[in-house]
Design a protein around this motif. Structure first.
Motif, PDB file in Angstrom:
ATOM      1  N   ALA A 159       1.136  -1.020   0.187  1.00 61.68           N
ATOM      2  CA  ALA A 159      -0.155   0.167  -0.433  1.00 61.68           C
ATOM      3  C   ALA A 159       0.864   1.167  -0.281  1.00 61.68           C
ATOM      4  O   ALA A 159       0.747   2.187  -0.488  1.00 61.68           O
ATOM      5  CB  ALA A 159      -0.829   0.149   1.072  1.00 61.68           C
ATOM      6  N   PHE A 160       1.825   0.964   0.789  1.00 65.77           N
ATOM      7  CA  PHE A 160       2.573   2.307   0.449  1.00 65.77           C
ATOM      8  C   PHE A 160       3.651   2.814  -0.846  1.00 65.77           C
ATOM      9  O   PHE A 160       3.827   3.962  -1.144  1.00 65.77           O
ATOM     10  CB  PHE A 160       3.502   2.257   1.960  1.00 65.77           C
ATOM     11  N   ASP A 161       3.634   1.557  -1.106  1.00 71.17           N
ATOM     12  CA  ASP A 161       4.405   1.900  -2.142  1.00 71.17           C
ATOM     13  C   ASP A 161       3.479   2.288  -3.382  1.00 71.17           C
ATOM     14  O   ASP A 161       4.368   3.372  -4.055  1.00 71.17           O
ATOM     15  CB  ASP A 161       4.719  -0.028  -2.708  1.00 71.17           C
ATOM     16  N   PHE A 178       5.952  12.105  -1.629  1.00 72.20           N
ATOM     17  CA  PHE A 178       4.970  11.599  -0.308  1.00 72.20           C
ATOM     18  C   PHE A 178       5.775  11.604   0.521  1.00 72.20           C
ATOM     19  O   PHE A 178       5.808  10.389   1.065  1.00 72.20           O
ATOM     20  CB  PHE A 178       3.390  11.118  -0.840  1.00 72.20           C
ATOM     21  N   ILE A 179       5.922  12.164   1.689  1.00 73.85           N
ATOM     22  CA  ILE A 179       6.897  12.206   2.835  1.00 73.85           C
ATOM     23  C   ILE A 179       5.993  10.550   4.087  1.00 73.85           C
ATOM     24  O   ILE A 179       6.968   9.470   3.617  1.00 73.85           O
ATOM     25  CB  ILE A 179       7.044  13.142   3.871  1.00 73.85           C
ATOM     26  N   GLY A 180       5.093  10.969   3.842  1.00 77.18           N
ATOM     27  CA  GLY A 180       4.129   9.967   4.985  1.00 77.18           C
ATOM     28  C   GLY A 180       4.559   8.693   4.687  1.00 77.18           C
ATOM     29  O   GLY A 180       4.187   8.016   5.150  1.00 77.18           O
ATOM     30  N   THR A 217      15.221   9.119   2.414  1.00 73.26           N
ATOM     31  CA  THR A 217      14.004   9.521   1.001  1.00 73.26           C
ATOM     32  C   THR A 217      13.810  11.088   1.796  1.00 73.26           C
ATOM     33  O   THR A 217      13.414  12.195   1.007  1.00 73.26           O
ATOM     34  CB  THR A 217      13.777   8.695   0.605  1.00 73.26           C
ATOM     35  N   THR A 218      13.245  10.791   3.135  1.00 72.61           N
ATOM     36  CA  THR A 218      12.179  11.696   3.717  1.00 72.61           C
ATOM     37  C   THR A 218      12.512  13.028   3.847  1.00 72.61           C
ATOM     38  O   THR A 218      12.613  14.158   2.613  1.00 72.61           O
ATOM     39  CB  THR A 218      11.640  10.949   5.179  1.00 72.61           C
TER      40      THR A 218
END
Length: 466
Positions: free
Chosen positions: A222-224, A233-235, A259-260
């Motif tokens: 889902a995050f991918d 999208f940092i979150g 990455t964030t």
């Protein structure tokens, strides 16, 4: 001729502000004034909004919409009586104007009469088909009275009007979570994503729900998809990193946290997580580097100070641990977690007087965790203050009346104080709750293990429990 506010709102605003700087008087359509007023109110420029309302009503004294905007400002300023009088007059003119009911609902809501506000909003719903705002307001009112089921349905209706209303989407998920209907939330989001496959917000929320249910593979997927939908999208990167941590994939987690901080300015939370990962990997120098950056970035983040303190505590470098926890206490002396950690360090340093003081501070500031009572009592026993240890354990039992360990400890302390009857009573209670934990008493107070009446009591309890 007045400007069309819908097409050229910035021209109307510029013209209005030019008028305020001169003695000239310009004419605007009522719609222009509405646009100007909304602009100022939405940007928090209340005084300019009020000025626009005043001039607007001078030019259009019969405008219902301008009068309603005046009411909105009066409600914002808590001038309910004046607002109510205007609404009474307006209702005599147009009894079927839903905005009148909405403003009346706002007044009731601000006075904490949420059920009355709901009733007024439901009346407003009967007067209009364009009810997005009303459903949104209803959802918030239902949240105020903890009716999460109805709140959820109201926010779902908002999404039927506008599927890009992410505020309502967040609120729907919040309601599902509060109702502990995680499967329902997952089903809803999957259905939503069938219609909106590139909604990064929905993928992000879905990933968090999968994480809650410990479905880590699904969470990462889902995050991918959230990242595919929006690669900045940092979150999503951050939450994916947390899942990878749980799976023991610390290097991959670090990559996501890195990455964030490459997308936006570094955050203390990202530094903290990277420090935790490096500590798990045994990279102590890097762990220290990121922990130091954590507290530098946000000196008030208690988790940062506790992490660096724990880091040295685990290395048994208690002097360093004490140094950093004291720095934390100097920054925020009202944080009970700092005092509790301080107490543990002082105990490890055999400085029991300071440990006693620190535990007292932690409890006074609201830390009532089980191990706080246990460890504070142990500290007082080290000081030979069995009377105070008993008092602390009695307090702990008030919070944890079914905890056998506290009762066993209290029984031992009573014996140290030669209070035999009290000790028998507490031992009996403890063994009836959990006789298996008698080992706690035997380990901590071995000098009493061979007392005849104690052996008899143990036999009696075992007989009655079989």
């Amino acid at each position: 001729m007045a400007l069309d506010a819908n097409e050229y709102p910035e021209k109307s605003i510029s013209k209005f502000e030019s008028m305020l700087k001169t003695d000239d008087v310009y004419f605007f359509d009522a719609e222009d004034f509405e646009e100007i007023i909304h602009h100022y109110l939405n940007n928090g420029k209340i005084s300019l909004g009020k000025k626009a309302i005043q001039i607007g009503l001078e030019q259009h004294p019969n405008s219902l919409e301008l009068k309603l905007l005046r009411v909105e400002v009066l409600v914002f300023e808590d001038k309910y009586e004046e607002a109510g009088k205007i609404l009474d007059k307006l209702q005599n003119i147009d009894a079927n104007n839903e905005e009148i009911y909405i403003q009346r609902a706002n007044i009731q809501s601000k006075q904490d009469n949420h059920q009355e506000a709901i009733n007024l909003l439901l009346e407003a719903l009967h007067l209009t088909d364009d009810s997005f705002d009303i459903h949104s307001l209803l959802g918030m009112e239902y949240l105020f009275i903890d009716d999460f089921e109805k709140a959820k349905r109201s926010f779902m209706r908002c999404l039927e009007f506008d599927e890009t209303d992410y505020s309502s989407l967040y609120n729907v998920v919040y309601c599902f979570e509060f109702l502990e209907d995680f499967d329902g939330a997952i089903h809803y989001l999957n259905d939503y994503l069938q219609r909106n496959p590139y909604c990064e917000v929905a993928w992000h929320q879905l990933g968090k729900l999968y994480n809650t249910k410990e479905l880590y593979k699904e969470a990462i997927t889902a995050f991918d998809f959230a990242i595919i939908s929006d690669d900045s999208f940092i979150g999503a990167y951050f939450e994916k990193g947390k899942v990878l941590e749980k799976l023991g994939k610390y290097n991959e987690a670090i990559e996501n946290y890195e990455t964030t901080i490459s997308i936006e300015d570094p955050t203390s939370h990202a530094y903290l997580r990277m420090g935790k990962c490096h500590e798990k990997l045994g990279n102590n120098d890097l762990a220290k580097y990121y922990y130091y950056n954590t507290v530098h970035e946000d000196p008030l983040l208690d988790k940062g100070w506790l992490a660096i303190t724990d880091f040295y505590y685990k290395l048994e470098n208690y002097d360093k641990a004490l140094y950093y926890v004291n720095k934390a206490i100097n920054i925020d002396g009202e944080n009970p977690l700092y005092w509790k950690k301080s107490a543990k360090i002082y105990f490890a340093l055999n400085n029991f007087d300071e440990a006693d003081f620190a535990y007292k501070q932690a409890v006074d500031l609201g830390n009532y965790e089980l191990d706080t009572w246990e460890n504070w009592a142990d500290t007082l026993r080290k000081l030979g203050d069995f009377s105070s240890a008993a008092h602390v354990l009695i307090q702990g039992i008030e919070f944890y009346p079914e905890n056998a360990a506290l009762l066993y400890k209290l029984a031992g302390v009573y014996l140290k104080n030669d209070k035999i009857l009290n000790a028998k009573e507490k031992l009996s209670e403890a063994m009836q709750l959990d006789i298996q934990k008698l080992q706690i008493f035997e380990d901590e107070f071995p000098e009493f293990n061979n007392i005849k009446w104690l052996k008899t009591l143990v036999c009696e309890i075992k007989k009655t429990s079989t």
